[in-house]
Design an enzyme around this catalytic site. Structure first.
Site, PDB file in Angstrom:
ATOM      1  N   GLU A 228     -13.762  -6.498  -2.344  1.00 54.25           N
ATOM      2  CA  GLU A 228     -12.604  -7.523  -2.042  1.00 54.25           C
ATOM      3  C   GLU A 228     -11.818  -6.034  -1.287  1.00 54.25           C
ATOM      4  O   GLU A 228     -11.076  -5.300  -1.012  1.00 54.25           O
ATOM      5  CB  GLU A 228     -12.021  -7.896  -3.684  1.00 54.25           C
ATOM      6  N   CYS A 262      -2.469  -6.947  -0.104  1.00 51.32           N
ATOM      7  CA  CYS A 262      -4.203  -7.352   0.488  1.00 51.32           C
ATOM      8  C   CYS A 262      -4.179  -8.493   1.320  1.00 51.32           C
ATOM      9  O   CYS A 262      -4.506  -8.792   2.230  1.00 51.32           O
ATOM     10  CB  CYS A 262      -5.136  -7.224  -0.380  1.00 51.32           C
TER      11      CYS A 262
HETATM   12  P1  NAD Z   1      -9.066   2.438   0.561  1.00 49.64           P
HETATM   13  O1  NAD Z   1     -10.156   2.159   1.165  1.00 49.64           O
HETATM   14  O2  NAD Z   1      -8.325   4.258   1.567  1.00 49.64           O
HETATM   15  O3  NAD Z   1      -9.332   2.524  -1.139  1.00 49.64           O
HETATM   16  C1  NAD Z   1      -9.748   2.258  -1.559  1.00 49.64           C
HETATM   17  C2  NAD Z   1      -9.838   3.129  -2.983  1.00 49.64           C
HETATM   18  O4  NAD Z   1     -11.616   3.270  -3.040  1.00 49.64           O
HETATM   19  C3  NAD Z   1      -9.098   4.479  -3.543  1.00 49.64           C
HETATM   20  O5  NAD Z   1      -9.549   5.097  -4.583  1.00 49.64           O
HETATM   21  C4  NAD Z   1     -10.080   5.731  -3.159  1.00 49.64           C
HETATM   22  O6  NAD Z   1     -10.002   5.927  -3.397  1.00 49.64           O
HETATM   23  C5  NAD Z   1     -11.718   5.024  -3.176  1.00 49.64           C
HETATM   24  N1  NAD Z   1     -12.893   5.884  -1.855  1.00 49.64           N
HETATM   25  C6  NAD Z   1     -12.120   6.577  -0.586  1.00 49.64           C
HETATM   26  N2  NAD Z   1     -13.292   6.928  -0.274  1.00 49.64           N
HETATM   27  C7  NAD Z   1     -14.522   6.496  -0.793  1.00 49.64           C
HETATM   28  C8  NAD Z   1     -15.630   6.523  -0.547  1.00 49.64           C
HETATM   29  N3  NAD Z   1     -16.349   6.947  -0.006  1.00 49.64           N
HETATM   30  N4  NAD Z   1     -16.466   6.151  -1.878  1.00 49.64           N
HETATM   31  C9  NAD Z   1     -16.041   5.151  -2.729  1.00 49.64           C
HETATM   32  N5  NAD Z   1     -14.638   4.969  -2.396  1.00 49.64           N
HETATM   33  C10 NAD Z   1     -13.739   5.729  -1.783  1.00 49.64           C
HETATM   34  O7  NAD Z   1      -7.973   1.975   0.266  1.00 49.64           O
HETATM   35  P2  NAD Z   1      -6.568   1.861   0.058  1.00 49.64           P
HETATM   36  O8  NAD Z   1      -6.009   2.815   1.635  1.00 49.64           O
HETATM   37  O9  NAD Z   1      -6.500   1.940  -1.347  1.00 49.64           O
HETATM   38  O10 NAD Z   1      -6.015   0.038  -0.283  1.00 49.64           O
HETATM   39  C11 NAD Z   1      -5.656  -0.912   0.764  1.00 49.64           C
HETATM   40  C12 NAD Z   1      -6.760  -1.559   1.330  1.00 49.64           C
HETATM   41  O11 NAD Z   1      -7.457  -2.160   0.419  1.00 49.64           O
HETATM   42  C13 NAD Z   1      -6.453  -2.609   2.197  1.00 49.64           C
HETATM   43  O12 NAD Z   1      -7.529  -2.694   3.231  1.00 49.64           O
HETATM   44  C14 NAD Z   1      -6.315  -3.462   1.732  1.00 49.64           C
HETATM   45  O13 NAD Z   1      -6.198  -5.049   2.813  1.00 49.64           O
HETATM   46  C15 NAD Z   1      -7.471  -4.016   0.574  1.00 49.64           C
HETATM   47  N6  NAD Z   1      -6.997  -4.359  -0.403  1.00 49.64           N
HETATM   48  C16 NAD Z   1      -8.003  -5.367  -0.955  1.00 49.64           C
HETATM   49  C17 NAD Z   1      -7.388  -6.570  -1.994  1.00 49.64           C
HETATM   50  C18 NAD Z   1      -8.202  -7.741  -2.560  1.00 49.64           C
HETATM   51  O14 NAD Z   1      -8.145  -8.051  -3.347  1.00 49.64           O
HETATM   52  N7  NAD Z   1      -9.089  -8.147  -1.461  1.00 49.64           N
HETATM   53  C19 NAD Z   1      -6.460  -6.139  -2.848  1.00 49.64           C
HETATM   54  C20 NAD Z   1      -5.640  -4.990  -2.778  1.00 49.64           C
HETATM   55  C21 NAD Z   1      -6.073  -4.210  -1.331  1.00 49.64           C
END
Ligand code: NAD
Length: 482
Positions: A228, A262
């Protein structure tokens, strides 16, 4: 139950995150093997427990989220985190019996005169990684699907919401045993280790860049993933739109959680001759919804200084490259990480503002002359998570729906398609793969197992060797009718 879970678990401080993850996962897998297919009553019990958890902890969880943000209204957390999660639980509870029912399907001649079923079976242990922007809903709403489908689950909240993560861990320990649902906390290193663990399915919500890494890590275990992700979701104002109705809805969707959503509209395409009227309507709508930013608890802070500076950088670069920045409201306050909302007109295509997901209260306005031009603009970019169209011209609406592909669409409003449990939710291409919510979430986290039951008679037995007259007759029939 929580104390028992703690006593059974490892001393988490004393061992590496990998060891904790491996230990909890192996205990959950062992527990799964003792009851591979939990019945309806047990699944409903688990959903009820989750609802009781939310009811008992909602104030503490909302306070923790506000602490993590610096400022976020409890109304936003209630409306966008708690209410949709409780709705998802109730929806699942109501439909669970029907979702679990085996599906009868028709058969080819090779299956005649047998019968066939599709059984929906739990996958086992599901890992769920959530981002910080709606930390409760994006963690617990996939969990609703996981529990409804009869799975056990491990949860990894974002390191940017430490207070929420701690509260969620305590809440989950109070209501679930560690072999049912467990929370793993820690930074990106722990998240990376988590995504490399051999779950039976992984649901990742976050950025496209990290999603790529998660998909690569999961591939090593052949763990299927639901991704997602995010991206630049367009809004299109049609020539037929009533700006007085459309713009407040667009501004609401953009400024909810200060654009840290998002499915927030990332940029807006506006008919060239209506740009001026659009700007005026946007100012009026922003002022109506947020009369002043000073001390306004309704307007969410940017989650971290890094993101605050990133957003200011987007504005500064666009301005330096010749764009006009139009403040919708005054009141930027770096100390509280309050970023006043702006429109940007004339932004250059190569700038980060026009390339990257904004995820903040900045709205580029892009003029267009024909609908074809607007559609070509959308289609030349990555496939977005959401698309919004405002107008009354049905032919134009059809052209937009048929001529674009996106995760989902709301017509004449923003965000709200995401809140419908009867609609699947998920991106396409760079905005994600797979989907969840409601039955789609149940199916995503189940194995749909096809079962053919052969009775005493079998059509295929007519074709056993040695091949004689019957076989050659049958071949003739097959050659004609397939
Ligand atoms: P992010 O990708 O930086 O982090 C998301 C999660 O990934 C966090 O829990 C983080 O700890 C984890 N993470 C970080 N590095 C990782 C790795 N190497 N391997 C596995 N996991 C890792 O995103 P964010 O800044 O927390 O959120 C914002 C982003 O999320 C935006 O791009 C937004 O559009 C997207 N988003 C999507 C949805 C959806 O439903 N499609 C909903 C909310 C947010």
């Amino acid at each position: 139950m929580g104390g028992q879970a703690k006593a059974e678990g490892l001393d988490r401080q004393a061992v590496s995150p990998e060891a904790v993850i491996a230990s909890v996962l192996s205990r959950q897998k062992a527990a799964y093997l003792t009851d591979i297919n939990p019945d309806l009553a047990l699944r409903r019990d688990r959903l009820d427990l989750l609802e009781r958890l939310i009811l008992a902890w909602q104030e503490r969880l909302a306070a923790a989220i506000s602490e993590d943000f610096g400022n976020r209204s409890a109304v936003v957390t209630t409306l966008a985190d708690i209410v949709p999660t409780r709705a998802a639980i109730r929806h699942a509870r109501r439909h669970l019996k029907g979702w679990m029912r085996p599906r009868r399907v028709g058969l080819a001649w090779t299956g005649q005169p047998g019968s066939a079923l599709i059984l929906r079976q739990p996958l086992g242990v599901v890992g769920i990684i959530a981002p910080w922007n709606y930390p409760l809903n994006l963690m617990l709403s996939p969990l609703v699907g996981a529990l409804a489908a009869g799975n056990r689950a491990m949860l990894k909240p974002s390191e940017l919401t430490p207070a929420f993560s701690e509260a969620l861990d305590a809440a989950v320990r109070e209501f679930f045993t560690e072999d049912e649902v467990a929370v793993v906390t820690g930074g990106p290193d722990v998240a990376a280790a988590f995504s490399a663990a051999p779950f039976d399915h992984l649901v990742f919500t976050g950025s496209t860049a990290v999603g790529r890494r998660v998909a690569a890590a999961a591939a090593q275990n052949l763990t299927p993933v639901t991704l997602e992700l995010g991206g630049k979701s367009p809004a299109i104002i049609d020539a037929s739109a009533d700006l007085n109705r459309a713009v407040p809805r667009l501004i609401w969707g953009k400024l909810l959680n200060s654009g840290q959503t998002c499915v927030a509209p990332d940029y807006v395409l506006v008919p060239r001759d209506r740009v001026e009227a659009f700007v005026a309507a946007a100012k009026a709508a922003a002022q109506q919804q947020y009369p002043s930013l000073a001390g306004n608890g309704d307007y969410t802070s940017i989650i971290s200084s890094r993101h605050f500076e990133r957003l200011r950088g987007l504005i500064d670069e666009a301005r330096a490259e010749g764009a006009a920045v139009i403040e919708l409201l005054p009141g930027t306050d770096a100390g509280r990480r309050i970023l006043a909302p702006v429109l940007v007109t004339g932004a250059k295509e190569g700038t980060a503002l026009m390339r990257e997901e904004i995820f903040g209260p900045i709205l580029p306005v892009i003029p267009y002359d024909t609908l074809d031009e607007a559609l070509a603009y959308v289609n030349s970019r990555d496939r977005p998570l959401a698309l919004y169209w405002f107008g009354t011209d049905k032919a134009a609406e059809r052209r937009v729906l048929n001529g674009t592909i996106s995760g989902g669409v709301t017509i004449n409003d923003t965000i709200l398609h995401l809140a419908q449990d009867s609609l699947p939710f998920g991106g396409v291409g760079a905005s994600g793969s797979g989907q969840y919510h409601g039955e789609a979430g149940f199916v995503a986290l189940s194995k749909e197992k096809p079962v053919l039951r052969q009775p005493r008679l079998s059509a295929v037995a007519l074709l056993y060797p040695p091949y004689g007259r019957v076989a050659s007759m049958l071949l003739k029939v097959l050659a004609r009718f397939g």
